[in-house]
Design a protein around this motif. Structure first.
Motif, PDB file in Angstrom:
ATOM      1  N   PRO A  45       0.789  -1.247   0.000  1.00 22.19           N
ATOM      2  CA  PRO A  45       0.000   0.000   0.000  1.00 22.19           C
ATOM      3  C   PRO A  45       0.813   1.285   0.000  1.00 22.19           C
ATOM      4  O   PRO A  45       0.464   2.238  -0.718  1.00 22.19           O
ATOM      5  CB  PRO A  45      -0.837  -0.130   1.286  1.00 22.19           C
ATOM      6  CG  PRO A  45      -0.985  -1.601   1.489  1.00 22.19           C
ATOM      7  CD  PRO A  45       0.312  -2.195   1.018  1.00 22.19           C
ATOM      8  N   ASP A  46       1.916   1.353   0.783  1.00 21.30           N
ATOM      9  CA  ASP A  46       2.661   2.616   0.858  1.00 21.30           C
ATOM     10  C   ASP A  46       3.344   2.947  -0.465  1.00 21.30           C
ATOM     11  O   ASP A  46       3.367   4.106  -0.895  1.00 21.30           O
ATOM     12  CB  ASP A  46       3.681   2.596   1.998  1.00 21.30           C
ATOM     13  CG  ASP A  46       4.436   1.290   2.095  1.00 21.30           C
ATOM     14  OD1 ASP A  46       4.240   0.425   1.226  1.00 21.30           O
ATOM     15  OD2 ASP A  46       5.225   1.132   3.045  1.00 21.30           O
ATOM     16  N   LEU A  47       3.889   1.943  -1.147  1.00 18.98           N
ATOM     17  CA  LEU A  47       4.513   2.185  -2.452  1.00 18.98           C
ATOM     18  C   LEU A  47       3.451   2.462  -3.513  1.00 18.98           C
ATOM     19  O   LEU A  47       3.653   3.305  -4.397  1.00 18.98           O
ATOM     20  CB  LEU A  47       5.362   0.981  -2.868  1.00 18.98           C
ATOM     21  CG  LEU A  47       6.676   0.773  -2.106  1.00 18.98           C
ATOM     22  CD1 LEU A  47       7.386  -0.476  -2.609  1.00 18.98           C
ATOM     23  CD2 LEU A  47       7.588   1.991  -2.227  1.00 18.98           C
ATOM     24  N   HIS A  48       2.329   1.759  -3.427  1.00 20.90           N
ATOM     25  CA  HIS A  48       1.249   1.978  -4.395  1.00 20.90           C
ATOM     26  C   HIS A  48       0.711   3.404  -4.284  1.00 20.90           C
ATOM     27  O   HIS A  48       0.393   4.049  -5.300  1.00 20.90           O
ATOM     28  CB  HIS A  48       0.131   0.973  -4.162  1.00 20.90           C
ATOM     29  CG  HIS A  48      -0.949   1.023  -5.208  1.00 20.90           C
ATOM     30  ND1 HIS A  48      -2.047   1.847  -5.094  1.00 20.90           N
ATOM     31  CD2 HIS A  48      -1.077   0.371  -6.392  1.00 20.90           C
ATOM     32  CE1 HIS A  48      -2.816   1.704  -6.155  1.00 20.90           C
ATOM     33  NE2 HIS A  48      -2.256   0.818  -6.962  1.00 20.90           N
ATOM     34  N   ALA A  49       0.617   3.914  -3.048  1.00 21.09           N
ATOM     35  CA  ALA A  49       0.129   5.278  -2.845  1.00 21.09           C
ATOM     36  C   ALA A  49       1.075   6.294  -3.482  1.00 21.09           C
ATOM     37  O   ALA A  49       0.630   7.262  -4.122  1.00 21.09           O
ATOM     38  CB  ALA A  49      -0.021   5.556  -1.347  1.00 21.09           C
ATOM     39  N   VAL A  50       2.373   6.081  -3.333  1.00 19.37           N
ATOM     40  CA  VAL A  50       3.362   6.989  -3.928  1.00 19.37           C
ATOM     41  C   VAL A  50       3.276   6.941  -5.452  1.00 19.37           C
ATOM     42  O   VAL A  50       3.309   7.981  -6.123  1.00 19.37           O
ATOM     43  CB  VAL A  50       4.783   6.632  -3.458  1.00 19.37           C
ATOM     44  CG1 VAL A  50       5.830   7.434  -4.236  1.00 19.37           C
ATOM     45  CG2 VAL A  50       4.929   6.901  -1.961  1.00 19.37           C
ATOM     46  N   ALA A  53       1.254  19.113  -3.877  1.00 20.98           N
ATOM     47  CA  ALA A  53       2.491  19.907  -3.922  1.00 20.98           C
ATOM     48  C   ALA A  53       3.396  19.610  -2.733  1.00 20.98           C
ATOM     49  O   ALA A  53       4.625  19.603  -2.848  1.00 20.98           O
ATOM     50  CB  ALA A  53       2.152  21.397  -3.974  1.00 20.98           C
ATOM     51  N   ASP A  54       2.788  19.344  -1.579  1.00 22.84           N
ATOM     52  CA  ASP A  54       3.580  19.095  -0.369  1.00 22.84           C
ATOM     53  C   ASP A  54       4.358  17.782  -0.422  1.00 22.84           C
ATOM     54  O   ASP A  54       5.259  17.574   0.411  1.00 22.84           O
ATOM     55  CB  ASP A  54       2.662  19.096   0.861  1.00 22.84           C
ATOM     56  CG  ASP A  54       2.161  20.494   1.206  1.00 22.84           C
ATOM     57  OD1 ASP A  54       2.852  21.461   0.839  1.00 22.84           O
ATOM     58  OD2 ASP A  54       1.078  20.613   1.812  1.00 22.84           O
ATOM     59  N   CYS A  55       4.015  16.895  -1.350  1.00 26.59           N
ATOM     60  CA  CYS A  55       4.728  15.608  -1.452  1.00 26.59           C
ATOM     61  C   CYS A  55       6.219  15.819  -1.664  1.00 26.59           C
ATOM     62  O   CYS A  55       7.044  15.037  -1.167  1.00 26.59           O
ATOM     63  CB  CYS A  55       4.160  14.779  -2.607  1.00 26.59           C
ATOM     64  SG  CYS A  55       2.501  14.106  -2.296  1.00 26.59           S
ATOM     65  N   PHE A  56       6.577  16.883  -2.390  1.00 25.47           N
ATOM     66  CA  PHE A  56       7.981  17.097  -2.734  1.00 25.47           C
ATOM     67  C   PHE A  56       8.794  17.687  -1.576  1.00 25.47           C
ATOM     68  O   PHE A  56       9.994  17.877  -1.703  1.00 25.47           O
ATOM     69  CB  PHE A  56       8.069  17.979  -3.979  1.00 25.47           C
ATOM     70  CG  PHE A  56       7.571  17.288  -5.222  1.00 25.47           C
ATOM     71  CD1 PHE A  56       8.423  16.525  -5.983  1.00 25.47           C
ATOM     72  CD2 PHE A  56       6.241  17.377  -5.582  1.00 25.47           C
ATOM     73  CE1 PHE A  56       7.963  15.857  -7.115  1.00 25.47           C
ATOM     74  CE2 PHE A  56       5.762  16.715  -6.714  1.00 25.47           C
ATOM     75  CZ  PHE A  56       6.625  15.951  -7.482  1.00 25.47           C
ATOM     76  N   LEU A  64      11.574  12.715 -10.922  1.00 31.54           N
ATOM     77  CA  LEU A  64      12.666  13.017  -9.990  1.00 31.54           C
ATOM     78  C   LEU A  64      13.595  14.089 -10.550  1.00 31.54           C
ATOM     79  O   LEU A  64      14.058  14.972  -9.824  1.00 31.54           O
ATOM     80  CB  LEU A  64      13.458  11.742  -9.692  1.00 31.54           C
ATOM     81  CG  LEU A  64      12.778  10.723  -8.774  1.00 31.54           C
ATOM     82  CD1 LEU A  64      13.564   9.421  -8.751  1.00 31.54           C
ATOM     83  CD2 LEU A  64      12.655  11.280  -7.356  1.00 31.54           C
ATOM     84  N   GLU A  65      13.879  14.011 -11.836  1.00 31.05           N
ATOM     85  CA  GLU A  65      14.770  14.989 -12.468  1.00 31.05           C
ATOM     86  C   GLU A  65      14.180  16.402 -12.399  1.00 31.05           C
ATOM     87  O   GLU A  65      14.909  17.391 -12.240  1.00 31.05           O
ATOM     88  CB  GLU A  65      15.001  14.591 -13.932  1.00 31.05           C
ATOM     89  CG  GLU A  65      15.888  15.531 -14.729  1.00 31.05           C
ATOM     90  CD  GLU A  65      17.350  15.419 -14.328  1.00 31.05           C
ATOM     91  OE1 GLU A  65      18.097  16.386 -14.546  1.00 31.05           O
ATOM     92  OE2 GLU A  65      17.739  14.347 -13.805  1.00 31.05           O
ATOM     93  N   LEU A  76       9.720  11.030  -1.268  1.00 28.81           N
ATOM     94  CA  LEU A  76      10.715  11.119  -2.332  1.00 28.81           C
ATOM     95  C   LEU A  76      11.606   9.872  -2.371  1.00 28.81           C
ATOM     96  O   LEU A  76      11.975   9.393  -3.451  1.00 28.81           O
ATOM     97  CB  LEU A  76      11.576  12.365  -2.146  1.00 28.81           C
ATOM     98  CG  LEU A  76      10.907  13.707  -2.460  1.00 28.81           C
ATOM     99  CD1 LEU A  76      11.800  14.863  -2.027  1.00 28.81           C
ATOM    100  CD2 LEU A  76      10.564  13.815  -3.945  1.00 28.81           C
ATOM    101  N   ALA A  77      11.942   9.327  -1.214  1.00 27.36           N
ATOM    102  CA  ALA A  77      12.776   8.126  -1.171  1.00 27.36           C
ATOM    103  C   ALA A  77      12.034   6.932  -1.778  1.00 27.36           C
ATOM    104  O   ALA A  77      12.618   6.138  -2.530  1.00 27.36           O
ATOM    105  CB  ALA A  77      13.179   7.814   0.266  1.00 27.36           C
ATOM    106  N   LYS A  78      10.758   6.805  -1.474  1.00 23.85           N
ATOM    107  CA  LYS A  78       9.963   5.719  -2.061  1.00 23.85           C
ATOM    108  C   LYS A  78       9.828   5.905  -3.567  1.00 23.85           C
ATOM    109  O   LYS A  78       9.891   4.933  -4.334  1.00 23.85           O
ATOM    110  CB  LYS A  78       8.578   5.664  -1.406  1.00 23.85           C
ATOM    111  CG  LYS A  78       8.596   5.293   0.062  1.00 23.85           C
ATOM    112  CD  LYS A  78       7.229   5.493   0.705  1.00 23.85           C
ATOM    113  CE  LYS A  78       7.291   5.341   2.212  1.00 23.85           C
ATOM    114  NZ  LYS A  78       5.989   5.651   2.859  1.00 23.85           N
ATOM    115  N   LEU A  79       9.647   7.155  -3.988  1.00 27.01           N
ATOM    116  CA  LEU A  79       9.561   7.440  -5.424  1.00 27.01           C
ATOM    117  C   LEU A  79      10.866   7.064  -6.118  1.00 27.01           C
ATOM    118  O   LEU A  79      10.861   6.490  -7.216  1.00 27.01           O
ATOM    119  CB  LEU A  79       9.247   8.916  -5.643  1.00 27.01           C
ATOM    120  CG  LEU A  79       9.107   9.370  -7.097  1.00 27.01           C
ATOM    121  CD1 LEU A  79       7.881   8.736  -7.740  1.00 27.01           C
ATOM    122  CD2 LEU A  79       9.020  10.897  -7.178  1.00 27.01           C
TER     123      LEU A  79
END
Length: 319
Positions: free
Chosen positions: A85-90, A162-165, A144-145, A171-174
């Protein structure tokens, strides 16, 4: 050669659901003898393998000995879709962000101009859809770039993501998703193209499974060189460290290995077909008896010195 040329041209067409009548017309029109069809590769959909009207079912009525193979590329796709779930959400957040920018012409144009003004190396995102699942690694790498540019753009648009970044864990999961999908993309592309046999592809999948096990072992020792985006992200951040994400990565690698084993198990059939690489030296008792008369034909082939000389100069896929 006429049979296979006609067969190839027909099968590239968009074929509607096949009823018995249509199937008979299909056979008669192209004068196909299904006794010459030794194997069929499918994507596993009901249209192809349905027990009543599937294409394979109709072929089996004409040639019960035909070998049916579920496409290894399709199976690799299925195995890679399972995410915790956590990776799927990202991943869902990233796709939503990309499609918010790319799906609207005005947003895409404004974002392009903003990247130009900021001197960014890339000026556009790559559009995502389920049809283009193969490109996920490239899409996430581009996000990421351009993460700084995307963050500014989303804040200007007052977007909720916007706050995700500013979230180091997100960001680490992404970054990890970008790395693992890049590896999966490379595997998939490596299995495509000309001069690849089923045996070649099977060996590449076996090698990838071993890499997954190796990456898990290295991860336990704190080594993540196989994941360059994640490694760079952790080096640049003072808010998150490898122990904070180690369990998530380890769980996904383990799940991916399990899914690969489930969809693409160690296939005895692949080993059985590997005789093609040494057709003139293999013991005929090792090739199986799935096709009546095949062992006898192989004995005749092994006794033909002209064909043996040609075999030594041909690629396996051209035999």
């Amino acid at each position: 050669m006429t049979f296979w040329r006609n067969f190839s041209s027909v099968m590239r067409c968009q074929v509607p659901p096949l009823g018995k009548t249509y199937f008979i017309m299909f056979l008669n029109k192209y004068d196909l003898d299904w006794k010459n069809c030794l194997a069929m590769c499918t994507d596993g959909t009901p249209l192809m393998i349905g027990s009543r009207v599937g294409f394979v079912t109709h072929i089996k009525t004409e040639n019960p000995d035909v070998i049916i193979i579920h496409c290894l590329l399709h199976r690799e796709n299925l195995a890679s879709r399972r995410l915790q779930p956590d990776l799927h959400a990202v991943l869902s957040d990233a796709i939503q962000i990309v499609n918010f920018i790319k799906a609207r012409a005005l947003n895409s144009h404004i974002f392009h101009k903003m990247c130009e003004e900021m001197g960014s190396h890339y000026k556009d995102l790559l559009f995502h859809s389920d049809v283009r699942w193969l490109s996920r690694g490239k899409i996430l790498a581009r996000v990421l770039e351009l993460k700084s540019e995307i963050e500014i753009f989303l804040y200007e648009k007052r977007h909720t993501l916007a706050d995700c970044f500013k979230d180091a864990a997100w960001l680490a999961k992404l970054a990890y998703l970008s790395d693992i999908f890049t590896h999966l993309n490379e595997l998939n592309l490596d299995m495509q193209g000309r001069n690849h046999t089923m045996v070649d592809i099977g060996e590449k999948i076996v090698s990838f499974k071993k890499k997954l096990a190796l990456w898990r072992e290295k991860l336990a020792k704190g080594k993540i060189a196989a994941f360059p985006e994640l490694s760079a992200m952790l080096e640049d951040s003072s808010d998150i460290f490898l122990p904070d994400i180690r369990n998530i990565v380890e769980d996904h690698l383990r799940n991916l290995q399990e899914e690969m084993d489930r969809y693409i198990p160690e296939n005895v059939d692949l080993k059985k077909h590997s005789w093609i690489r040494n057709a003139f030296t293999v013991n005929v008792t090792e090739v199986g008896e799935d096709i009546p008369g095949f062992q006898e034909e192989l004995i005749d082939l092994q006794g033909n010195q002209v064909q043996k000389q040609r075999f030594e100069n041909l690629q396996c896929s051209k035999i």
